[in-house]
Design a protein around this motif. Structure first.
Motif, PDB file in Angstrom:
ATOM      1  N   GLY A 283     -13.647 -19.821 -49.267  1.00  0.00           N
ATOM      2  CA  GLY A 283     -14.832 -18.986 -49.390  1.00  0.00           C
ATOM      3  C   GLY A 283     -15.509 -19.108 -50.735  1.00  0.00           C
ATOM      4  N   GLY A 284     -16.722 -18.570 -50.808  1.00  0.00           N
ATOM      5  CA  GLY A 284     -17.457 -18.559 -52.065  1.00  0.00           C
ATOM      6  C   GLY A 284     -18.444 -19.691 -52.231  1.00  0.00           C
ATOM      7  N   ARG A 285     -18.397 -20.681 -51.361  1.00  0.00           N
ATOM      8  CA  ARG A 285     -19.350 -21.780 -51.436  1.00  0.00           C
ATOM      9  C   ARG A 285     -19.569 -22.354 -50.048  1.00  0.00           C
ATOM     10  NH1 ARG A 285     -17.119 -26.448 -54.619  1.00  0.00           N
ATOM     11  NH2 ARG A 285     -16.526 -27.314 -52.601  1.00  0.00           N
ATOM     12  N   GLY A 286     -20.842 -22.533 -49.687  1.00  0.00           N
ATOM     13  CA  GLY A 286     -21.159 -23.091 -48.382  1.00  0.00           C
ATOM     14  C   GLY A 286     -22.424 -23.922 -48.437  1.00  0.00           C
ATOM     15  N   THR A 287     -22.514 -24.884 -47.559  1.00  0.00           N
ATOM     16  CA  THR A 287     -23.690 -25.742 -47.520  1.00  0.00           C
ATOM     17  C   THR A 287     -24.040 -26.088 -46.084  1.00  0.00           C
ATOM     18  OG1 THR A 287     -24.447 -28.007 -47.979  1.00  0.00           O
ATOM     19  CG2 THR A 287     -22.089 -27.616 -48.109  1.00  0.00           C
ATOM     20  N   ILE A 288     -25.199 -25.665 -45.648  1.00  0.00           N
ATOM     21  CA  ILE A 288     -25.649 -25.956 -44.295  1.00  0.00           C
ATOM     22  C   ILE A 288     -25.946 -27.440 -44.140  1.00  0.00           C
ATOM     23  CG2 ILE A 288     -27.440 -25.522 -42.574  1.00  0.00           C
ATOM     24  CD1 ILE A 288     -25.615 -23.167 -42.953  1.00  0.00           C
ATOM     25  N   ALA A 289     -26.595 -28.030 -45.131  1.00  0.00           N
ATOM     26  CA  ALA A 289     -26.936 -29.455 -45.055  1.00  0.00           C
ATOM     27  C   ALA A 289     -25.677 -30.307 -44.930  1.00  0.00           C
ATOM     28  CB  ALA A 289     -27.740 -29.873 -46.285  1.00  0.00           C
ATOM     29  N   GLY A 290     -24.663 -29.990 -45.728  1.00  0.00           N
ATOM     30  CA  GLY A 290     -23.418 -30.735 -45.661  1.00  0.00           C
ATOM     31  C   GLY A 290     -22.731 -30.577 -44.318  1.00  0.00           C
ATOM     32  N   SER A 291     -22.766 -29.366 -43.758  1.00  0.00           N
ATOM     33  CA  SER A 291     -22.149 -29.122 -42.455  1.00  0.00           C
ATOM     34  C   SER A 291     -22.822 -29.939 -41.358  1.00  0.00           C
ATOM     35  CB  SER A 291     -22.208 -27.631 -42.111  1.00  0.00           C
ATOM     36  OG  SER A 291     -21.440 -26.865 -43.024  1.00  0.00           O
ATOM     37  N   VAL A 292     -24.143 -30.005 -41.410  1.00  0.00           N
ATOM     38  CA  VAL A 292     -24.883 -30.794 -40.416  1.00  0.00           C
ATOM     39  C   VAL A 292     -24.530 -32.273 -40.535  1.00  0.00           C
ATOM     40  CG1 VAL A 292     -27.193 -31.567 -39.734  1.00  0.00           C
ATOM     41  CG2 VAL A 292     -26.772 -29.149 -40.214  1.00  0.00           C
ATOM     42  N   LEU A 293     -24.429 -32.769 -41.760  1.00  0.00           N
ATOM     43  CA  LEU A 293     -24.029 -34.163 -41.952  1.00  0.00           C
ATOM     44  C   LEU A 293     -22.610 -34.384 -41.428  1.00  0.00           C
ATOM     45  CD1 LEU A 293     -25.444 -34.881 -45.529  1.00  0.00           C
ATOM     46  CD2 LEU A 293     -26.258 -35.832 -43.369  1.00  0.00           C
ATOM     47  N   GLY A 294     -21.739 -33.400 -41.623  1.00  0.00           N
ATOM     48  CA  GLY A 294     -20.384 -33.504 -41.081  1.00  0.00           C
ATOM     49  C   GLY A 294     -20.385 -33.599 -39.571  1.00  0.00           C
ATOM     50  N   VAL A 295     -21.233 -32.806 -38.929  1.00  0.00           N
ATOM     51  CA  VAL A 295     -21.363 -32.868 -37.467  1.00  0.00           C
ATOM     52  C   VAL A 295     -21.830 -34.247 -37.016  1.00  0.00           C
ATOM     53  CG1 VAL A 295     -22.693 -32.005 -35.493  1.00  0.00           C
ATOM     54  CG2 VAL A 295     -21.760 -30.402 -37.160  1.00  0.00           C
ATOM     55  N   LEU A 296     -22.822 -34.786 -37.706  1.00  0.00           N
ATOM     56  CA  LEU A 296     -23.344 -36.110 -37.340  1.00  0.00           C
ATOM     57  C   LEU A 296     -22.299 -37.197 -37.535  1.00  0.00           C
ATOM     58  CD1 LEU A 296     -26.955 -35.881 -38.831  1.00  0.00           C
ATOM     59  CD2 LEU A 296     -26.270 -35.710 -36.431  1.00  0.00           C
ATOM     60  N   VAL A 297     -21.486 -37.073 -38.591  1.00  0.00           N
ATOM     61  CA  VAL A 297     -20.428 -38.059 -38.832  1.00  0.00           C
ATOM     62  C   VAL A 297     -19.425 -38.051 -37.681  1.00  0.00           C
ATOM     63  CG1 VAL A 297     -18.402 -38.552 -40.258  1.00  0.00           C
ATOM     64  CG2 VAL A 297     -20.603 -38.139 -41.343  1.00  0.00           C
ATOM     65  N   PHE A 298     -18.957 -36.863 -37.301  1.00  0.00           N
ATOM     66  CA  PHE A 298     -17.969 -36.770 -36.225  1.00  0.00           C
ATOM     67  C   PHE A 298     -18.550 -37.200 -34.874  1.00  0.00           C
ATOM     68  CE2 PHE A 298     -15.434 -33.604 -38.835  1.00  0.00           C
ATOM     69  CZ  PHE A 298     -14.367 -34.466 -39.011  1.00  0.00           C
ATOM     70  N   THR A 299     -19.787 -36.819 -34.599  1.00  0.00           N
ATOM     71  CA  THR A 299     -20.408 -37.199 -33.327  1.00  0.00           C
ATOM     72  C   THR A 299     -20.618 -38.704 -33.248  1.00  0.00           C
ATOM     73  OG1 THR A 299     -21.597 -35.071 -33.351  1.00  0.00           O
ATOM     74  CG2 THR A 299     -22.319 -36.717 -31.761  1.00  0.00           C
ATOM     75  N   THR A 300     -20.995 -39.308 -34.360  1.00  0.00           N
ATOM     76  CA  THR A 300     -21.179 -40.760 -34.392  1.00  0.00           C
ATOM     77  C   THR A 300     -19.852 -41.482 -34.182  1.00  0.00           C
ATOM     78  OG1 THR A 300     -23.040 -40.494 -35.923  1.00  0.00           O
ATOM     79  CG2 THR A 300     -22.090 -42.696 -35.729  1.00  0.00           C
ATOM     80  N   ILE A 301     -18.781 -40.971 -34.813  1.00  0.00           N
ATOM     81  CA  ILE A 301     -17.459 -41.560 -34.607  1.00  0.00           C
ATOM     82  C   ILE A 301     -17.079 -41.508 -33.129  1.00  0.00           C
ATOM     83  CG2 ILE A 301     -14.987 -41.216 -35.035  1.00  0.00           C
ATOM     84  CD1 ILE A 301     -15.696 -40.311 -37.846  1.00  0.00           C
ATOM     85  N   ASP A 313      -6.960 -40.579 -28.352  1.00  0.00           N
ATOM     86  CA  ASP A 313      -5.942 -40.174 -29.307  1.00  0.00           C
ATOM     87  C   ASP A 313      -6.163 -40.840 -30.666  1.00  0.00           C
ATOM     88  OD1 ASP A 313      -5.405 -42.673 -28.355  1.00  0.00           O
ATOM     89  OD2 ASP A 313      -3.262 -42.368 -28.071  1.00  0.00           O
ATOM     90  N   VAL A 314      -6.653 -42.083 -30.661  1.00  0.00           N
ATOM     91  CA  VAL A 314      -6.968 -42.758 -31.916  1.00  0.00           C
ATOM     92  C   VAL A 314      -8.128 -42.045 -32.607  1.00  0.00           C
ATOM     93  CG1 VAL A 314      -7.640 -44.945 -32.983  1.00  0.00           C
ATOM     94  CG2 VAL A 314      -6.170 -44.949 -30.963  1.00  0.00           C
ATOM     95  N   GLN A 315      -9.069 -41.593 -31.808  1.00  0.00           N
ATOM     96  CA  GLN A 315     -10.213 -40.860 -32.355  1.00  0.00           C
ATOM     97  C   GLN A 315      -9.762 -39.578 -33.035  1.00  0.00           C
ATOM     98  OE1 GLN A 315     -13.332 -40.027 -29.461  1.00  0.00           O
ATOM     99  NE2 GLN A 315     -13.654 -38.035 -30.390  1.00  0.00           N
ATOM    100  N   GLN A 316      -8.848 -38.841 -32.401  1.00  0.00           N
ATOM    101  CA  GLN A 316      -8.346 -37.602 -32.985  1.00  0.00           C
ATOM    102  C   GLN A 316      -7.586 -37.867 -34.279  1.00  0.00           C
ATOM    103  OE1 GLN A 316      -9.289 -34.687 -31.899  1.00  0.00           O
ATOM    104  NE2 GLN A 316     -10.381 -35.648 -30.212  1.00  0.00           N
TER     105      GLN A 316
END
Length: 340
Positions: A283-301, A313-316
């Protein structure tokens, strides 16, 4: 006669980032986001090299963004909760419950408005229960949301009796067809973009956002500063529930049905995306932009693995490795901050 004490002046301190100082937090966030953009660029290059005809096809890129939209909306709400020092393990189950409740035969009789309204209200209702238990009941967020996870999944199974509920409302189904795209952008992506922009503004430009960060940084100090910590936490879980309700509606549009298995492991994906994006788990620090980029990284993978017929299973395993690496980087950053 007593001589006046000599006036001493302190030497001005070097701003952070100069002459051996640490970079300021804002600069670190920018560097972190640029790093995620670099990772995303590498993934796109890998997809383009391994499956150039499929991965770089417009329809596939639209699919990636559409799939990212559902979990992305959930992640925006999760980012607020984690920033406040909490956690919500029930988001996937809430999405499932909202989707099946909104696709019952009785609900579909009210058309588009009935499905949307039901999904949002169910999400808010679950968020309210979580918020009351945590903020006013004194329950640990992990336990309260874990109980909601089990309860919501059970209720979703009871409503559907294990069967898929097919959507028969044309106005809902039409949102998922190419004819509804705006300048080639699916409506679900536009909703995700709107939620992201609103979330960023609320977290970074409003009193609500500043209170969220304050509660996550030091709840007792926030209370002494006049912030109603309990009410703030209640609002945050309501916000998470609202995002789950919106995500449930988007999933209904995407799948054309409601199932009790919807939203499976969404809680893990949302937490992981927020963490690798730079939101501090304590807690104490959050970033919406970073979270969205994280979503795009995982979805692209996920998309690259599917196109290359690699096992899930390799993906996980790959996702798990990314999460561990992100947490280690966070711990290093926290230690550097404490030393500076």
């Amino acid at each position: 006669m007593t001589q006046p004490a000599p006036v001493t002046t302190a030497e001005p301190r070097e701003p952070a980032g100069k002459a051996g100082g640490r970079p300021p937090l804002g600069l670190r966030a920018d560097v972190r986001n640029l790093s995620l953009l670099g990772v995303l660029a590498v993934l796109i290059a890998i997809g383009g090299i391994t499956r150039p005809d499929q991965f770089l096809d417009t329809s596939n890129l639209q699919l990636v963004l559409t799939q990212a939209s559902v979990i992305g909306v959930v992640t925006v709400g999760m980012t607020f909760v984690i920033t406040s020092g909490g956690i919500d393990l029930s988001v996937g189950a809430i999405v499932a419950l909202a989707s099946v409740w909104a696709t019952t035969v009785a609900t579909q009789e009210y058309g588009f408005a009935g499905i949307l309204f039901t999904a949002v209200v169910v999400g808010l209702g679950c968020g309210l229960v979580n918020g009351v238990l945590i903020a006013y009941g004194g329950m640990v967020p992990f336990i309260a949301t874990l109980a909601m996870l089990a309860s919501a999944r059970g209720l979703a199974l009871q409503i559907t009796d294990g069967k898929t509920q097919i959507v028969t409302v044309p106005s809902v189904l039409d949102l998922g067809v190419p004819d509804a795209y705006v300048l080639g952008i699916p409506p679900l992506v536009l909703v995700f973009a709107a939620v992201t922009v609103i979330g960023w503004l609320v977290l970074n430009r409003t009193t609500f956002g500043r209170r969220t960060v304050a509660v996550g940084g030091n709840a007792e100090a926030a209370r002494l500063a006049g912030i109603d910590v309990r009410r703030q936490r209640l609002y945050l879980y309501l916000l998470s529930g609202l995002c789950c309700g919106i995500a449930a509606f988007l999933l209904i549009v995407l799948a054309g049905s409601g199932q009790n298995t919807n939203g499976n492991l969404y809680e893990l994906d949302a937490i992981a995306a927020a963490i690798i994006g730079g939101t501090l788990l304590s807690g104490g620090r959050g970033t919406i932009a970073g979270s969205v980029l994280g979503v795009l990284v995982f979805t692209t993978i996920t998309n690259i693995f599917a196109l290359n017929n690699l096992q899930s299973d390799v993906q996980q395993i790959a996702k798990g490795a990314i999460i561990v690496a992100a947490v280690l980087v966070q711990r290093r950053t926290a230690r550097d901050t404490a030393e500076s």
